[in-house]
Design a protein around this motif. Structure first.
Motif, PDB file in Angstrom:
ATOM      1  N   PRO A   8       0.811  -1.215   0.000  1.00 23.07           N
ATOM      2  CA  PRO A   8       0.000   0.000   0.000  1.00 23.07           C
ATOM      3  C   PRO A   8       0.850   1.274   0.000  1.00 23.07           C
ATOM      4  CG  PRO A   8      -0.214  -1.181   2.096  1.00 23.07           C
ATOM      5  CD  PRO A   8       0.713  -1.977   1.240  1.00 23.07           C
ATOM      6  N   VAL A   9       0.633   2.097  -1.009  1.00 21.70           N
ATOM      7  CA  VAL A   9       1.292   3.407  -1.099  1.00 21.70           C
ATOM      8  C   VAL A   9       0.197   4.427  -1.404  1.00 21.70           C
ATOM      9  CG1 VAL A   9       3.053   4.784  -2.248  1.00 21.70           C
ATOM     10  CG2 VAL A   9       3.363   2.303  -2.048  1.00 21.70           C
ATOM     11  N   PRO A  10      -0.295   5.133  -0.395  1.00 20.38           N
ATOM     12  CA  PRO A  10      -1.411   6.065  -0.621  1.00 20.38           C
ATOM     13  C   PRO A  10      -1.041   7.193  -1.577  1.00 20.38           C
ATOM     14  CG  PRO A  10      -1.136   5.612   1.723  1.00 20.38           C
ATOM     15  CD  PRO A  10       0.066   5.038   1.017  1.00 20.38           C
ATOM     16  N   ALA A  11      -2.056   7.715  -2.272  1.00 18.51           N
ATOM     17  CA  ALA A  11      -1.873   8.871  -3.147  1.00 18.51           C
ATOM     18  C   ALA A  11      -2.776   9.998  -2.647  1.00 18.51           C
ATOM     19  CB  ALA A  11      -2.219   8.498  -4.584  1.00 18.51           C
ATOM     20  N   GLU A  12      -2.437  11.202  -3.022  1.00 18.48           N
ATOM     21  CA  GLU A  12      -3.186  12.385  -2.567  1.00 18.48           C
ATOM     22  C   GLU A  12      -4.584  12.437  -3.167  1.00 18.48           C
ATOM     23  OE1 GLU A  12      -1.826  15.578  -1.026  1.00 18.48           O
ATOM     24  OE2 GLU A  12      -0.432  14.098  -0.182  1.00 18.48           O
ATOM     25  N   GLY A  13      -5.507  12.995  -2.400  1.00 22.45           N
ATOM     26  CA  GLY A  13      -6.800  13.373  -2.960  1.00 22.45           C
ATOM     27  C   GLY A  13      -7.741  12.224  -3.251  1.00 22.45           C
ATOM     28  N   SER A 230      -8.440   3.215 -15.096  1.00 25.73           N
ATOM     29  CA  SER A 230      -8.077   4.635 -15.264  1.00 25.73           C
ATOM     30  C   SER A 230      -9.308   5.497 -15.008  1.00 25.73           C
ATOM     31  CB  SER A 230      -7.583   4.908 -16.681  1.00 25.73           C
ATOM     32  OG  SER A 230      -6.606   3.992 -17.044  1.00 25.73           O
ATOM     33  N   ASN A 231     -10.441   5.061 -15.553  1.00 25.38           N
ATOM     34  CA  ASN A 231     -11.670   5.826 -15.369  1.00 25.38           C
ATOM     35  C   ASN A 231     -12.109   5.818 -13.901  1.00 25.38           C
ATOM     36  OD1 ASN A 231     -11.769   6.442 -18.078  1.00 25.38           O
ATOM     37  ND2 ASN A 231     -12.993   4.628 -18.584  1.00 25.38           N
ATOM     38  N   THR A 232     -11.914   4.673 -13.247  1.00 23.91           N
ATOM     39  CA  THR A 232     -12.260   4.583 -11.827  1.00 23.91           C
ATOM     40  C   THR A 232     -11.413   5.556 -11.016  1.00 23.91           C
ATOM     41  OG1 THR A 232     -12.847   2.253 -12.081  1.00 23.91           O
ATOM     42  CG2 THR A 232     -12.385   3.026  -9.844  1.00 23.91           C
ATOM     43  N   LEU A 233     -10.110   5.583 -11.315  1.00 19.99           N
ATOM     44  CA  LEU A 233      -9.224   6.493 -10.575  1.00 19.99           C
ATOM     45  C   LEU A 233      -9.655   7.954 -10.783  1.00 19.99           C
ATOM     46  CD1 LEU A 233      -6.740   6.707  -8.762  1.00 19.99           C
ATOM     47  CD2 LEU A 233      -5.325   6.766 -10.823  1.00 19.99           C
ATOM     48  N   ALA A 235     -12.636   8.984 -11.316  1.00 17.79           N
ATOM     49  CA  ALA A 235     -13.855   9.189 -10.526  1.00 17.79           C
ATOM     50  C   ALA A 235     -13.531   9.319  -9.034  1.00 17.79           C
ATOM     51  CB  ALA A 235     -14.833   8.038 -10.766  1.00 17.79           C
ATOM     52  N   LEU A 236     -12.593   8.513  -8.556  1.00 14.05           N
ATOM     53  CA  LEU A 236     -12.200   8.613  -7.139  1.00 14.05           C
ATOM     54  C   LEU A 236     -11.591   9.981  -6.858  1.00 14.05           C
ATOM     55  CD1 LEU A 236     -10.474   5.137  -6.514  1.00 14.05           C
ATOM     56  CD2 LEU A 236     -12.853   5.767  -6.072  1.00 14.05           C
ATOM     57  N   GLN A 237     -10.789  10.474  -7.789  1.00 17.70           N
ATOM     58  CA  GLN A 237     -10.179  11.798  -7.618  1.00 17.70           C
ATOM     59  C   GLN A 237     -11.246  12.884  -7.546  1.00 17.70           C
ATOM     60  OE1 GLN A 237      -7.567  11.506 -11.007  1.00 17.70           O
ATOM     61  NE2 GLN A 237      -5.764  11.084  -9.737  1.00 17.70           N
ATOM     62  N   HIS A 238     -12.380  12.610  -8.151  1.00 20.68           N
ATOM     63  CA  HIS A 238     -13.487  13.574  -8.106  1.00 20.68           C
ATOM     64  C   HIS A 238     -14.337  13.419  -6.848  1.00 20.68           C
ATOM     65  CE1 HIS A 238     -15.917  16.530 -10.337  1.00 20.68           C
ATOM     66  NE2 HIS A 238     -16.910  16.030  -9.616  1.00 20.68           N
ATOM     67  N   GLY A 239     -14.088  12.377  -6.060  1.00 25.69           N
ATOM     68  CA  GLY A 239     -14.826  12.198  -4.814  1.00 25.69           C
ATOM     69  C   GLY A 239     -15.853  11.080  -4.813  1.00 25.69           C
ATOM     70  N   VAL A 240     -15.954  10.348  -5.920  1.00 25.14           N
ATOM     71  CA  VAL A 240     -16.888   9.212  -5.964  1.00 25.14           C
ATOM     72  C   VAL A 240     -16.360   8.110  -5.038  1.00 25.14           C
ATOM     73  CG1 VAL A 240     -17.760   7.353  -7.454  1.00 25.14           C
ATOM     74  CG2 VAL A 240     -17.707   9.717  -8.292  1.00 25.14           C
ATOM     75  N   THR A 241     -17.265   7.491  -4.270  1.00 19.94           N
ATOM     76  CA  THR A 241     -16.838   6.441  -3.342  1.00 19.94           C
ATOM     77  C   THR A 241     -17.604   5.128  -3.543  1.00 19.94           C
ATOM     78  OG1 THR A 241     -18.379   7.226  -1.651  1.00 19.94           O
ATOM     79  CG2 THR A 241     -16.126   8.069  -1.546  1.00 19.94           C
ATOM     80  N   THR A 242     -18.470   5.058  -4.548  1.00 18.93           N
ATOM     81  CA  THR A 242     -19.170   3.808  -4.855  1.00 18.93           C
ATOM     82  C   THR A 242     -18.764   3.363  -6.256  1.00 18.93           C
ATOM     83  OG1 THR A 242     -21.067   4.359  -3.458  1.00 18.93           O
ATOM     84  CG2 THR A 242     -21.427   2.699  -5.169  1.00 18.93           C
ATOM     85  N   VAL A 243     -18.241   2.141  -6.355  1.00 26.06           N
ATOM     86  CA  VAL A 243     -17.751   1.638  -7.636  1.00 26.06           C
ATOM     87  C   VAL A 243     -18.366   0.265  -7.894  1.00 26.06           C
ATOM     88  CG1 VAL A 243     -15.709   1.005  -8.978  1.00 26.06           C
ATOM     89  CG2 VAL A 243     -15.574   2.901  -7.337  1.00 26.06           C
ATOM     90  N   ASP A 244     -18.979   0.107  -9.059  1.00 23.84           N
ATOM     91  CA  ASP A 244     -19.532  -1.187  -9.462  1.00 23.84           C
ATOM     92  C   ASP A 244     -18.425  -2.049 -10.066  1.00 23.84           C
ATOM     93  OD1 ASP A 244     -21.850   0.235  -8.927  1.00 23.84           O
ATOM     94  OD2 ASP A 244     -22.767  -0.101 -10.897  1.00 23.84           O
ATOM     95  N   ALA A 245     -18.479  -3.320  -9.762  1.00 21.71           N
ATOM     96  CA  ALA A 245     -17.520  -4.248 -10.369  1.00 21.71           C
ATOM     97  C   ALA A 245     -18.114  -5.644 -10.319  1.00 21.71           C
ATOM     98  CB  ALA A 245     -16.190  -4.203  -9.621  1.00 21.71           C
ATOM     99  N   SER A 246     -17.544  -6.522 -11.138  1.00 19.87           N
ATOM    100  CA  SER A 246     -18.084  -7.875 -11.298  1.00 19.87           C
ATOM    101  C   SER A 246     -16.980  -8.885 -10.983  1.00 19.87           C
ATOM    102  CB  SER A 246     -18.576  -8.034 -12.740  1.00 19.87           C
ATOM    103  OG  SER A 246     -19.009  -9.344 -12.977  1.00 19.87           O
ATOM    104  N   ALA A 247     -17.239  -9.757 -10.037  1.00 20.95           N
ATOM    105  CA  ALA A 247     -16.226 -10.742  -9.630  1.00 20.95           C
ATOM    106  C   ALA A 247     -15.730 -11.518 -10.846  1.00 20.95           C
ATOM    107  CB  ALA A 247     -16.813 -11.703  -8.607  1.00 20.95           C
TER     108      ALA A 247
END
Ligand code: MG
Length: 314
Positions: A8-13, A230-233, A235-247
Motif C-alpha cells: 500500500p502506497v497512498p496517493a493524494e486526494g 483509469s476511469n475509476t481512478l 472518478a475517485l479523484q473527483h470524490g466518488v466512493t461507490t464503484v460497481d464491479a463484477s467478480a
C-alpha cells in the motif's frame, strides 16, 4: 508479493474507503451464454459475502422470457435468507410486476435500469427515454413508500453503439430526472466501455454543476478498451466512493464489440489495496471464488488479477 497483495502506497486526494457494488451475480450472469443452476448462484453469492462484499446485486425480476439466465429469482432469493443482515442484496426491477415479485420475497433494495440514449432505450426497453422514465415513476414511488432504497442505472453515459459519443448534458438531464423520481443513488454506466478519464471528469463536473451530489453517484465502467481502472481512478479523484464491479470480470454488454465487459472486482481491489483504500474485501477469498466460478462456467476469468494470483498459487 508473498501475501498476494500490492504494497500500500497512498496517493493524494483519494477517499479513505470505497464501497464496492458487486454486480457479478446479476449483470455478470445475465450476459453469460450458460444458464447457471440456482444452487451455484446461491453458493456464488454466499462466497462473495464471505469474501467481505456487502452490496451484492443478486438477480433481476425482469420477465423470465427476456432474461432466461435469471428466470429463477423466486427460487434463488429464499436461498440467500441466511446471509448476515449487513449484506445488502439489491435486485433489478423493470416494472410494477417486477416490484411486486421483489416485495413478496422481501427485497430491501431495488434498482431500475434506465438509458441515457434513445437508441438503447429502444433496444433494451422498447421505449423512448421519456416512456421508460414514465414506466419507472410508479415503481420508484411504490418502492420508496415501502421503505426500499432505489438505485437508478444510467446506461450509455459516454458512448452509444448507434449514436456515437453521448453529450454530458444528456446524462445530466436523465440523472436529474431519476433523482426527481426518488432514486437514492445513481450508477453511471459506460455500457460499451468507451469512456476515458477526461470524459469521466467532464461528466462528473457537469453533474456537480447541475446540483447532482457526488455522494449520490456510483460509477460502472467496462474494460472493453482497457480503460476501466483509469476511469475509476478519475472518478475517485473527483470524490466518488461507490464503484460497481463484477467478480472475475463476469459478463459484458451484448452491444459492445468485444467480449470483455465489466470491470473485474479483483482488478479494482488490487488497485484500491495498492492505494491503501479500505474495501473490506479479502482479495484471496474473492479470487478463489472467481476461480471456482470460472470452473462452473467452463472458461477462465478474463481478470488480470485473478489470472496472476491463481498462477501464483499453482
Ligand atoms: Mg455492466
Amino acid at each position: 508479493m508473498s501475501n498476494g497483495l500490492p504494497m500500500p502506497v497512498p496517493a493524494e486526494g483519494l477517499p479513505p474507503r470505497v464501497r464496492i457494488h458487486e454486480v457479478g451475480a446479476r449483470d455478470g450472469l445475465q450476459n453469460e451464454k450458460t444458464v447457471v443452476p440456482t444452487e451455484v448462484k446461491a453458493e456464488f453469492i454466499h462466497r462473495l459475502a464471505g469474501a467481505g462484499l456487502t452490496a451484492i446485486e443478486a438477480t433481476s425480476f425482469v420477465h423470465p422470457d427476456w432474461v432466461p439466465q435469471l428466470a429463477d429469482a423466486e427460487s434463488l432469493f429464499p436461498q440467500l435468507a441466511d446471509l448476515p443482515t449487513g449484506v445488502d442484496l439489491p435486485v433489478l426491477v423493470p416494472n410494477g410486476r417486477g416490484l411486486d415479485r421483489a416485495l413478496e420475497l422481501g427485497a430491501r433494495r431495488i434498482a431500475v435500469f434506465g438509458s441515457v440514449t434513445e437508441s438503447f432505450a429502444k433496444a433494451n426497453l422498447n421505449r423512448t427515454v421519456d416512456e421508460s422514465l414514465a414506466m419507472f415513476a410508479p415503481v420508484v414511488a411504490k418502492a420508496r413508500a415501502a421503505g426500499l432504497q432505489v438505485r437508478g442505472y444510467l446506461s450509455m453515459c459516454f458512448g452509444d453503439p448507434w449514436e456515437g459519443p453521448v453529450p454530458v448534458d444528456r446524462v445530466v438531464t436523465v440523472a436529474r430526472r431519476l433523482l426527481d423520481l426518488g432514486c437514492d443513488e445513481l450508477s453511471l454506466g459506460d455500457t460499451i466501455g468507451v469512456a476515458t478519464p477526461g470524459h469521466v471528469q467532464a461528466l462528473l463536473t457537469a453533474l456537480d454543476e447541475a446540483g447532482v451530489g457526488t455522494d449520490t453517484l456510483g460509477v460502472h465502467f467496462h474494460d472493453t478498451y482497457g480503460q476501466a481502472l483509469s476511469n475509476t481512478l478519475a472518478a475517485l479523484q473527483h470524490g466518488v466512493t461507490t464503484v460497481d464491479a463484477s467478480a472475475g470480470g463476469l459478463g459484458g454488454c451484448p452491444y459492445a464489440k468485444s467480449a470483455t465487459g465489466n470491470l473485474a472486482t479483483e482488478d479494482l481491489v488490487w488497485m484500491l489495496e495498492g492505494l491503501g483504500i479500505e474495501t473490506g474485501v479479502d482479495l484471496g477469498r474473492l479470487t478463489a471464488t472467481s476461480v471456482w466460478m470460472a470452473g462452473q462456467l467452463g472458461r477462465p476469468s478474463p481478470s488480470r488479477t485473478v489470472r496472476a494470483l491463481s498462477h501464483q498459487e499453482q
